[in-house]
Design a protein around this motif. Structure first.
Motif, short mmCIF file in Angstrom:
data_model
loop_
_atom_site.label_atom_id
_atom_site.label_comp_id
_atom_site.label_asym_id
_atom_site.label_seq_id
_atom_site.Cartn_x
_atom_site.Cartn_y
_atom_site.Cartn_z
N GLN A 77 0.84 -1.20 0.00
CA GLN A 77 0.00 0.00 0.00
C GLN A 77 0.87 1.24 0.00
N TYR A 78 0.66 2.09 -0.99
CA TYR A 78 1.41 3.34 -1.09
C TYR A 78 0.52 4.47 -0.59
N LEU A 79 1.11 5.40 0.14
CA LEU A 79 0.36 6.52 0.71
C LEU A 79 0.97 7.84 0.28
N VAL A 80 0.10 8.80 0.01
CA VAL A 80 0.52 10.18 -0.22
C VAL A 80 0.22 10.96 1.05
N VAL A 81 1.22 11.65 1.55
CA VAL A 81 1.10 12.32 2.84
C VAL A 81 0.34 13.63 2.70
N ASP A 82 -0.55 13.88 3.66
CA ASP A 82 -1.16 15.20 3.82
C ASP A 82 -0.22 16.01 4.71
N ASN A 83 0.44 17.00 4.12
CA ASN A 83 1.50 17.69 4.85
C ASN A 83 0.98 18.41 6.09
N ALA A 84 -0.17 19.05 5.98
CA ALA A 84 -0.72 19.75 7.15
C ALA A 84 -1.06 18.75 8.25
N GLY A 85 -1.64 17.62 7.86
CA GLY A 85 -1.97 16.59 8.85
C GLY A 85 -0.73 15.99 9.49
N LEU A 86 0.31 15.77 8.69
CA LEU A 86 1.56 15.24 9.25
C LEU A 86 2.17 16.24 10.22
N ARG A 87 2.17 17.49 9.84
CA ARG A 87 2.74 18.51 10.72
C ARG A 87 1.97 18.61 12.02
N ASP A 88 0.64 18.57 11.96
CA ASP A 88 -0.17 18.61 13.18
C ASP A 88 0.14 17.42 14.08
N TRP A 89 0.30 16.25 13.46
CA TRP A 89 0.58 15.04 14.23
C TRP A 89 1.93 15.13 14.93
N LEU A 90 2.87 15.81 14.32
CA LEU A 90 4.22 15.89 14.88
C LEU A 90 4.42 17.14 15.75
N THR A 91 3.37 17.86 16.03
CA THR A 91 3.47 19.10 16.80
C THR A 91 2.95 18.87 18.22
N GLY A 92 3.66 19.48 19.18
CA GLY A 92 3.17 19.43 20.55
C GLY A 92 4.23 19.04 21.55
N GLY A 93 4.30 19.81 22.65
CA GLY A 93 5.20 19.48 23.75
C GLY A 93 6.53 20.18 23.71
N TYR A 94 6.85 20.85 22.60
CA TYR A 94 8.13 21.52 22.47
C TYR A 94 7.91 22.97 22.05
N ASP A 95 8.91 23.80 22.31
CA ASP A 95 8.86 25.21 21.91
C ASP A 95 9.50 25.37 20.53
N VAL A 96 8.97 26.33 19.78
CA VAL A 96 9.50 26.62 18.45
C VAL A 96 10.07 28.04 18.44
N VAL A 97 11.29 28.17 17.98
CA VAL A 97 11.96 29.46 17.85
C VAL A 97 12.20 29.73 16.38
N ALA A 98 11.77 30.89 15.92
CA ALA A 98 12.02 31.27 14.52
C ALA A 98 13.46 31.74 14.39
N GLY A 99 14.20 31.12 13.51
CA GLY A 99 15.59 31.52 13.34
C GLY A 99 16.37 30.49 12.55
N THR A 100 17.62 30.83 12.27
CA THR A 100 18.54 29.95 11.56
C THR A 100 19.83 29.85 12.34
N VAL A 101 20.30 28.64 12.54
CA VAL A 101 21.54 28.41 13.29
C VAL A 101 22.73 28.84 12.44
N SER A 102 23.59 29.68 13.04
CA SER A 102 24.80 30.13 12.33
C SER A 102 26.05 29.44 12.84
N GLY A 103 25.99 28.86 14.03
CA GLY A 103 27.16 28.19 14.59
C GLY A 103 26.84 27.55 15.92
N VAL A 104 27.65 26.59 16.31
CA VAL A 104 27.44 25.89 17.57
C VAL A 104 28.79 25.69 18.25
N ASP A 105 28.85 26.02 19.54
CA ASP A 105 30.04 25.78 20.35
C ASP A 105 29.72 24.68 21.35
#
Length: 375
Positions: A77-105
């Motif tokens: 069985q092949y499935l085509v993902v509903d992106n909004a539904g996948l994102r909703d399923w994977l959301t919750g419990g963590y904080d989201v920060v808008a930004g781009t990582v430029s380096g890590v020490d």
């Protein structure tokens, strides 16, 4: 300080963020554009991710076809993902920060994650889920697609409830991918399986236009451009933990990674949580071991060797190779395309292909067969 800072807001990053948060780890996800929709079309085999909810499925075609030199009905069985539904399923419990990582020490007690706007996030463990980037002469899969009304796509292959996984007929060293999207439209995509570097997108666009014109169709509607790095090696252990495509989870012979990344999020989070009290270095090592046990490293090596063998074949033999592949028992097809750590299944699939291949194909697989035997 957050326990986890995860860079990358795609399916892999969000799956791991959710899994870590569910295990009591304070988790921050860094996403360059948290409100932006996922534009890519994701497909997967249902048996790869049985926990996927119906809300994350846009279309479940009743039939999946493949064409080497002839037609094959695939018993999966092949499935085509509903992106909004996948994102909703994977959301919750963590904080989201808008930004781009430029380096890590990295330090003994954690990491300092620098963002492009100057902010610094303190993390016990840093995860890089930002994807694989083209470097040097790595193999790439490239594709150009367009979304057409379903009635137009009927002139190409299949039917309104049929997915065409690969259609090697009539191509110029590439294949056509035909995928119903569940809304009365169909994605048709001209794909170059692998190249080093990948075939240029404008070449693929010209090929798709020619293929459509031969069927009396014109290119119109939303377009999709794809470039996937295929041969990322198993990463070395370090203070930062790559995940998803960054970690080499893209299948070297298919370009698929979403189902594998989402499926592995839970065991990786389990490993991190169990080792957390022993410090960041041990948590990073535990994550690496969960992602890449010795069996998975062997499978990855076999798959990368298979990629090189395919790319070494004359273009006219590649459809012959896939004609043979689609005649294999479903279990062996599944092992090769989806068995992240299935050494015996992957090796048996390769051995079976070698046994049934004609000499003109077999001579390009001799190194493949020798490597399989050495494993």
């Amino acid at each position: 300080m957050a326990d986890m800072v995860i860079a990358g807001g795609g399916p892999a990053g969000r799956a791991l963020a959710r899994a870590c948060a569910r295990r009591g780890l304070t988790t921050v996800l860094v996403d360059p554009a948290p409100g932006r929709r996922w534009r890519a079309t994701y497909g997967l085999w249902a048996d790869e991710l049985p926990s996927l909810p119906e809300s994350a499925v846009a279309c479940a075609p009743s039939t999946t076809l493949a064409f080497g030199t002839g037609p094959h009905v695939l018993d999966r069985q092949y499935l085509v993902v509903d992106n909004a539904g996948l994102r909703d399923w994977l959301t919750g419990g963590y904080d989201v920060v808008a930004g781009t990582v430029s380096g890590v020490d990295h330090g003994r007690h954690g990491s300092s994650v620098r963002l492009e706007d100057g902010r610094v996030l303190a993390a016990g463990l840093y995860i890089d889920a930002t994807g694989a980037r083209p470097r040097g002469n790595r193999y790439e899969q490239t594709a150009f697609g367009a979304v057409l009304p379903a009635e137009d796509a009927l002139r190409l292959a299949g039917g309104p409830d049929t997915a065409v996984f690969m259609d090697w007929r009539g191509g110029e060293g590439g294949f056509l991918y035909v995928l119903p999207l569940g809304d009365g439209t169909v994605l048709v995509e001209e794909t170059s399986l692998a190249g080093r570097p990948g075939l240029a997108i404008d070449v693929l666009a010209a090929r798709l236009r020619a293929r459509l014109a031969a069927a009396g169709l014109t290119l119109r509607g939303r377009e999709e451009r794809v470039r996937i790095v295929l041969d990322v090696p198993v990463p070395r252990r370090g203070a930062a933990v790559p995940f998803g495509a960054s970690a080499g989870l893209v299948h070297p012979a298919t370009g698929y990674s979403v189902a594998t990344s989402v499926r592995l999020a839970d065991p990786v989070a389990d490993a991190v949580a169990r080792s957390w009290e022993r410090g960041p270095a041990e948590a990073a090592s535990a994550a690496h071991r969960a992602l890449w046990p010795s069996s998975a490293r062997i499978v990855h090596g076999l798959r990368r060797h298979g990629l090189r063998a395919l790319c070494g074949m004359p273009p006219e033999l590649v459809p012959v190779f896939f004609e043979l592949f689609f005649t294999l028992p479903t279990g062996l097809q599944r092992a090769f395309t989806s068995g992240h750590d299935d050494v015996s299944g992957t090796a048996e699939a390769m051995s079976a292909l070698f046994r049934i291949a004609p000499w003109r194909v077999k001579k390009h697989l001799i190194g493949w067969h020798a490597l399989r035997r050495s494993r």
